[in-house]
Design a protein around this motif. Structure first.
Motif, PDB file in Angstrom:
ATOM      1  N   UNK A 167      -7.253 -20.464   9.709  1.00 34.43           N
ATOM      2  CA  UNK A 167      -7.690 -20.194   8.331  1.00 34.43           C
ATOM      3  C   UNK A 167      -6.543 -20.113   7.339  1.00 34.43           C
ATOM      4  N   UNK A 168      -5.323 -19.897   7.812  1.00 43.22           N
ATOM      5  CA  UNK A 168      -4.178 -19.716   6.914  1.00 43.22           C
ATOM      6  C   UNK A 168      -4.014 -18.290   6.425  1.00 43.22           C
ATOM      7  N   UNK A 169      -4.967 -17.408   6.770  1.00 46.17           N
ATOM      8  CA  UNK A 169      -4.879 -16.008   6.345  1.00 46.17           C
ATOM      9  C   UNK A 169      -3.729 -15.310   7.061  1.00 46.17           C
ATOM     10  N   UNK A 170      -3.202 -14.272   6.424  1.00 46.05           N
ATOM     11  CA  UNK A 170      -2.142 -13.471   7.032  1.00 46.05           C
ATOM     12  C   UNK A 170      -2.431 -11.988   6.839  1.00 46.05           C
ATOM     13  N   UNK A 171      -1.747 -11.198   7.647  1.00 46.43           N
ATOM     14  CA  UNK A 171      -1.938  -9.750   7.630  1.00 46.43           C
ATOM     15  C   UNK A 171      -0.598  -9.066   7.816  1.00 46.43           C
ATOM     16  N   UNK A 172      -0.413  -7.937   7.129  1.00 47.67           N
ATOM     17  CA  UNK A 172       0.775  -7.096   7.341  1.00 47.67           C
ATOM     18  C   UNK A 172       0.305  -5.692   7.689  1.00 47.67           C
ATOM     19  N   UNK A 173       0.886  -5.126   8.754  1.00 48.94           N
ATOM     20  CA  UNK A 173       0.473  -3.809   9.238  1.00 48.94           C
ATOM     21  C   UNK A 173       1.693  -2.943   9.498  1.00 48.94           C
ATOM     22  N   UNK A 174       1.578  -1.680   9.117  1.00 45.42           N
ATOM     23  CA  UNK A 174       2.569  -0.649   9.457  1.00 45.42           C
ATOM     24  C   UNK A 174       1.958   0.193  10.574  1.00 45.42           C
ATOM     25  N   UNK A 175       2.598   0.188  11.760  1.00 51.56           N
ATOM     26  CA  UNK A 175       2.013   0.900  12.896  1.00 51.56           C
ATOM     27  C   UNK A 175       3.056   1.777  13.581  1.00 51.56           C
ATOM     28  N   UNK A 220      -5.653  -3.434  16.771  1.00 49.49           N
ATOM     29  CA  UNK A 220      -6.934  -3.963  17.264  1.00 49.49           C
ATOM     30  C   UNK A 220      -8.042  -3.955  16.209  1.00 49.49           C
ATOM     31  N   UNK A 221      -8.054  -2.962  15.339  1.00 52.48           N
ATOM     32  CA  UNK A 221      -9.071  -2.924  14.283  1.00 52.48           C
ATOM     33  C   UNK A 221      -8.867  -4.068  13.296  1.00 52.48           C
ATOM     34  N   UNK A 222      -7.608  -4.382  12.991  1.00 55.08           N
ATOM     35  CA  UNK A 222      -7.325  -5.524  12.114  1.00 55.08           C
ATOM     36  C   UNK A 222      -7.784  -6.824  12.775  1.00 55.08           C
ATOM     37  N   UNK A 223      -7.555  -6.938  14.078  1.00 57.91           N
ATOM     38  CA  UNK A 223      -8.002  -8.136  14.807  1.00 57.91           C
ATOM     39  C   UNK A 223      -9.512  -8.285  14.715  1.00 57.91           C
ATOM     40  N   UNK A 224     -10.233  -7.196  14.864  1.00 60.65           N
ATOM     41  CA  UNK A 224     -11.693  -7.248  14.772  1.00 60.65           C
ATOM     42  C   UNK A 224     -12.143  -7.644  13.371  1.00 60.65           C
ATOM     43  N   UNK A 226      -2.668   1.226   5.641  1.00 60.43           N
ATOM     44  CA  UNK A 226      -1.523   0.765   6.419  1.00 60.43           C
ATOM     45  C   UNK A 226      -1.648  -0.674   6.902  1.00 60.43           C
ATOM     46  N   UNK A 227      -2.645  -1.403   6.391  1.00 57.33           N
ATOM     47  CA  UNK A 227      -2.771  -2.807   6.735  1.00 57.33           C
ATOM     48  C   UNK A 227      -3.468  -3.563   5.616  1.00 57.33           C
ATOM     49  N   UNK A 228      -3.044  -4.812   5.396  1.00 57.37           N
ATOM     50  CA  UNK A 228      -3.658  -5.660   4.351  1.00 57.37           C
ATOM     51  C   UNK A 228      -3.902  -7.050   4.924  1.00 57.37           C
ATOM     52  N   UNK A 274       0.826  -1.198   0.000  1.00 56.64           N
ATOM     53  CA  UNK A 274       0.000   0.000   0.000  1.00 56.64           C
ATOM     54  C   UNK A 274       0.868   1.259   0.000  1.00 56.64           C
ATOM     55  N   UNK A 275       0.238   2.381  -0.289  1.00 60.94           N
ATOM     56  CA  UNK A 275       0.860   3.686  -0.058  1.00 60.94           C
ATOM     57  C   UNK A 275       0.543   4.049   1.390  1.00 60.94           C
ATOM     58  N   UNK A 276       1.524   3.876   2.250  1.00 60.06           N
ATOM     59  CA  UNK A 276       1.277   4.025   3.680  1.00 60.06           C
ATOM     60  C   UNK A 276       1.134   5.500   4.065  1.00 60.06           C
ATOM     61  N   UNK A 277       0.145   5.775   4.910  1.00 64.74           N
ATOM     62  CA  UNK A 277      -0.181   7.163   5.252  1.00 64.74           C
ATOM     63  C   UNK A 277      -0.350   7.356   6.760  1.00 64.74           C
ATOM     64  N   UNK A 278       0.180   6.443   7.572  1.00 62.96           N
ATOM     65  CA  UNK A 278       0.082   6.528   9.038  1.00 62.96           C
ATOM     66  C   UNK A 278      -1.378   6.587   9.485  1.00 62.96           C
ATOM     67  N   UNK A 279      -2.189   5.687   8.947  1.00 62.06           N
ATOM     68  CA  UNK A 279      -3.631   5.690   9.198  1.00 62.06           C
ATOM     69  C   UNK A 279      -4.044   4.447   9.980  1.00 62.06           C
ATOM     70  N   UNK A 280      -5.383   4.304  10.141  1.00 68.97           N
ATOM     71  CA  UNK A 280      -5.938   3.078  10.713  1.00 68.97           C
ATOM     72  C   UNK A 280      -6.675   2.272   9.640  1.00 68.97           C
TER      73      UNK A 280
END
Length: 261
Positions: free
Chosen positions: A113-121, A132-136, A85-87, A58-64
């Motif tokens: 599930x085998x799913x994965x996530x990457x986050x810039x925080x 926490x929003x990604x977890x939800x 900032x998260x996928x 992504x184009x990271x923008x320091x967001x949620x």
């Protein structure tokens, strides 16, 4: 507090340089790439993980803002790089990536599930509760708390990250609830065993450990403590392996990625 030993994280050697892996994510192809790979985008780096995987960044923008990969595919028809900032992956063999210099890269894997996530925080994303929003979002798609595994990659350590008290308070409000005065929020934060903040000699400043705040945010989402591992490296203090904007004021980044199974 999750307090990994060096055995929980391993350096992987390649002809181009070294990258870190986390034992907690051993069932997923992943890597926290060092500055040795400067200038190489995820589309190249994915070859070290799985050349057959598709690549999302992504184009990271320091967001949620957290996107699913299908949404990124749709939005990419309108723009080269989607902002956020998260996928979160939705299919096998999708790699997701986060760029960082001092901010915390967070890789999440779901052993159910085998799913994965990457986050810039960074501090802004942390103050807006991006993890926490990604977890939800993951839970809304069927993930179970006990199946989510978290690797928090190299980031600037609290001992060397000076910020304004008001910045620290914004971040700390995500883990200290209630309508409290600012000084009481700081007082409570000093009492945490994992030291999300440390005192600073300069007036109206403190030292902020963003990674440890994220650690507490994750635990606050009912994630077992053993499901969290923190890299034992500070980007600021390890110039031989990592870029640090706070150290050099140069806009270089290192990439962290993981492939869904």
């Amino acid at each position: 507090m999750s307090n990994p030993t060096s055995s929980a994280w391993q350096w992987q050697e390649t002809d181009n340089g070294n990258y870190l892996t986390c034992q907690l994510l051993k069932d997923w192809q992943h890597g926290f790439f060092s500055s040795h790979f400067q200038g190489k985008p995820p589309e190249i780096l994915v070859n070290h993980l799985n050349p057959k995987a598709s690549t999302y960044r992504l184009k990271q923008i320091h967001s949620d803002i957290v996107h699913y990969t299908d949404k990124v595919d749709v939005l990419k028809q309108e723009t080269d790089l989607v902002q956020g900032d998260g996928i979160i992956t939705e299919k096998p063999l999708q790699s997701v990536w986060a760029a960082s210099a001092d901010c915390t890269p967070v890789l999440i894997a779901d052993r159910g599930t085998g799913k994965v996530t990457a986050i810039h925080s960074g501090w802004r994303g942390t103050a807006s509760n991006i993890v926490p929003k990604a977890i939800q979002l993951l839970k809304s798609q069927g993930s179970k708390e006990e199946n989510l595994l978290f690797a928090l990659g190299p980031a600037i350590d609290g001992k060397v990250y000076q910020v304004d008290k008001l910045v620290a308070i914004k971040v700390l409000k995500t883990i200290i609830t209630g309508d409290l005065e600012d000084d009481l929020i700081l007082e409570k934060a000093y009492q945490f065993t994992n030291k999300p903040i440390l005192p600073d000699t300069e007036k109206d400043k403190v030292k902020l450990n963003v990674t440890q705040v994220i650690n507490l945010q994750i635990q606050g989402q009912n994630i077992p403590i053993d499901n969290i591992s923190i890299a034992p490296y500070c980007t600021y203090q390890t110039p031989e392996y990592f870029f640090s904007y706070r150290r050099t004021k140069e806009k270089n980044v290192q990439w962290s990625g993981i492939v869904s199974s």
